[in-house]
Design a protein around this motif. Structure first.
Motif, PDB file in Angstrom:
ATOM      1  N   SER A 152       0.796  -1.105  -0.110  1.00  0.00           N
ATOM      2  CA  SER A 152      -0.101   0.154  -0.008  1.00  0.00           C
ATOM      3  C   SER A 152       0.909   1.234  -0.015  1.00  0.00           C
ATOM      4  N   LEU A 153       0.672   2.233  -0.959  1.00  0.00           N
ATOM      5  CA  LEU A 153       1.212   3.682  -0.910  1.00  0.00           C
ATOM      6  C   LEU A 153       0.322   4.453  -1.150  1.00  0.00           C
ATOM      7  N   VAL A 154       0.246   5.364  -0.115  1.00  0.00           N
ATOM      8  CA  VAL A 154      -0.866   6.392  -0.209  1.00  0.00           C
ATOM      9  C   VAL A 154      -0.270   7.736   0.042  1.00  0.00           C
ATOM     10  N   ILE A 155      -0.199   8.623  -0.890  1.00  0.00           N
ATOM     11  CA  ILE A 155       0.207   9.915  -0.723  1.00  0.00           C
ATOM     12  C   ILE A 155      -0.765  11.116  -0.716  1.00  0.00           C
ATOM     13  N   GLU A 156      -1.062  11.731   0.414  1.00  0.00           N
ATOM     14  CA  GLU A 156      -1.950  12.895   0.310  1.00  0.00           C
ATOM     15  C   GLU A 156      -1.464  14.270   0.291  1.00  0.00           C
ATOM     16  N   SER A 157      -2.018  15.047  -0.550  1.00  0.00           N
ATOM     17  CA  SER A 157      -1.219  16.283  -0.898  1.00  0.00           C
ATOM     18  C   SER A 157      -2.455  17.149  -1.534  1.00  0.00           C
ATOM     19  N   GLY A 158      -1.959  18.472  -1.328  1.00  0.00           N
ATOM     20  CA  GLY A 158      -2.722  19.544  -2.228  1.00  0.00           C
ATOM     21  C   GLY A 158      -2.110  19.558  -3.594  1.00  0.00           C
ATOM     22  N   GLY A 159      -1.026  19.080  -3.782  1.00  0.00           N
ATOM     23  CA  GLY A 159      -0.446  19.143  -5.138  1.00  0.00           C
ATOM     24  C   GLY A 159       0.923  18.125  -5.132  1.00  0.00           C
ATOM     25  N   LEU A 160       0.857  17.214  -6.202  1.00  0.00           N
ATOM     26  CA  LEU A 160       2.220  16.161  -6.328  1.00  0.00           C
ATOM     27  C   LEU A 160       2.969  16.909  -7.290  1.00  0.00           C
ATOM     28  N   PRO A 161       4.164  16.884  -7.154  1.00  0.00           N
ATOM     29  CA  PRO A 161       5.384  17.320  -8.231  1.00  0.00           C
ATOM     30  C   PRO A 161       4.938  16.192  -9.161  1.00  0.00           C
ATOM     31  N   ALA A 162       5.094  16.598 -10.514  1.00  0.00           N
ATOM     32  CA  ALA A 162       5.116  15.658 -11.566  1.00  0.00           C
ATOM     33  C   ALA A 162       6.279  14.774 -11.471  1.00  0.00           C
ATOM     34  N   ASP A 163       7.596  14.943 -10.877  1.00  0.00           N
ATOM     35  CA  ASP A 163       8.723  14.287 -10.714  1.00  0.00           C
ATOM     36  C   ASP A 163       8.149  12.981  -9.866  1.00  0.00           C
ATOM     37  N   LEU A 164       7.693  13.306  -8.787  1.00  0.00           N
ATOM     38  CA  LEU A 164       7.125  12.267  -7.831  1.00  0.00           C
ATOM     39  C   LEU A 164       6.263  11.205  -8.413  1.00  0.00           C
ATOM     40  N   VAL A 165       5.190  12.121  -9.153  1.00  0.00           N
ATOM     41  CA  VAL A 165       4.185  11.127  -9.748  1.00  0.00           C
ATOM     42  C   VAL A 165       5.049  10.002 -10.906  1.00  0.00           C
TER      43      VAL A 165
END
Length: 316
Positions: A152-165
């Protein structure tokens, strides 16, 4: 719910570890998720020191889950010190299977103000980790990595950088069953596009994936359109396109695309769907499978003096 601290993590109750000397360590029966925090403001001890106290008071070899709460001034200081402390103690934590970084509410720090760091070392240091959760996208980084056991990988954010995605999409995670990304809005650093999630939607990257959330996006219609024909969909049991700017255009794509009636859960809450489109979705999907959870929520369009405003559910 990001408005409240977690009281359960990894199917375990969350127990706060007291960092002041006057409060005894709680007596627990059975496994728990330990929450370790430093004060957000005017902290008397920093998070690594609180973590050292924890390891002295609790047998670290027995710990299966850790929830990292706040650290000192997380709107200015990154989580690098937290990551370094955890990595340095990896040999003491052989049973650790679940980790959450940044369990904070607005009283501690707005979600898009939380300064994270590169979390790659955590996955390298804990090869048996099964669950990783993260809150906050500022300075969040990850290198493409292979991890045999992460489920399971959950990343909660108001904005994820494209590099991270892109790094998530490029990672080799053969055991992954649950992936949740709050893509967010460009105003808060969410500059990814549909192309960045294409490897995820291909169905080739994560063969065991059964739950996918691509949520909280200001380009939710484009996401929905891509999902409508995505090869990964037939293997899913749960699909979450909630919290974003989903309009009738995106919903029309879902209706015109491949069948979704095999899903056990379809979450579209916080959307901008017309009443007519809601009725069409209900008619097309809800009767098809008795256990289908079609969460449409309520229309969230705001009208101020004749001007329509649409926004993701979680920004700042």
């Amino acid at each position: 719910m990001i408005s409240e601290l977690q009281n359960e993590f990894h199917d375990l109750p969350v127990v706060q570890f007291p960092t002041d000397d006057a409060t005894p360590t709680p007596t627990v029966e059975g496994p728990v998720a330990w929450r370790i925090s430093a004060d957000t403001y005017d902290a008397e001890i920093e998070w690594p020191e609180a973590f050292a106290k924890f390891r002295a008071a609790v047998d670290p070899a027995s710990v299966t889950a850790i929830v990292v709460g706040s650290w000192s001034e997380p709107y200015e200081n990154s989580s690098a010190g937290v990551v370094d402390a955890l990595v340095a103690a990896a040999d003491e934590l052989p049973a650790l299977r679940a980790l959450f970084i940044g369990d904070m509410t607005v009283e501690d720090c707005e979600i898009s103000w939380i300064v994270q760091s590169d979390l790659t070392a955590l996955l390298t240091a804990f090869p048996r980790l099964e669950r990783l959760g993260v809150r906050g996208g500022t300075q969040l980084a990850l290198s493409p990595v292979r991890h045999e056991n992460l489920r399971s990988l959950v990343i909660e954010s108001g904005g994820l950088p494209a590099d991270l995605v892109r790094a998530v999409a490029a990672s080799d995670l053969p055991a992954l069953t649950d992936l949740e990304l709050w893509l967010g809005t460009e105003e808060y650093g969410g500059d990814s596009s549909v192309d960045d999630v294409a490897p995820i939607l291909s169905g080739e990257k994560f063969p065991k994936l059964t739950r996918l959330a691509l949520a909280n996006s200001d380009h939710q219609d484009a996401i929905a359109s891509a999902v409508a024909t995505a090869a990964v969909v037939p293997q899913l049991r749960a699909l979450d396109l909630s919290k974003g700017v989903l309009t009738d255009t995106g919903a029309e794509s879902l209706l015109a695309g491949q069948s979704l009636t095999h899903l056990e859960s379809l979450d579209l809450h916080h959307n901008y769907l017309s009443s007519g489109m809601r009725e069409r979705l209900q008619a097309a999907l809800a009767p098809s499978v008795a256990h289908l959870d079609l969460d449409l929520g309520d229309a969230d369009e705001d009208d101020y003096d004749g001007t329509i405003y649409r926004s993701v559910a979680v920004g700042e």
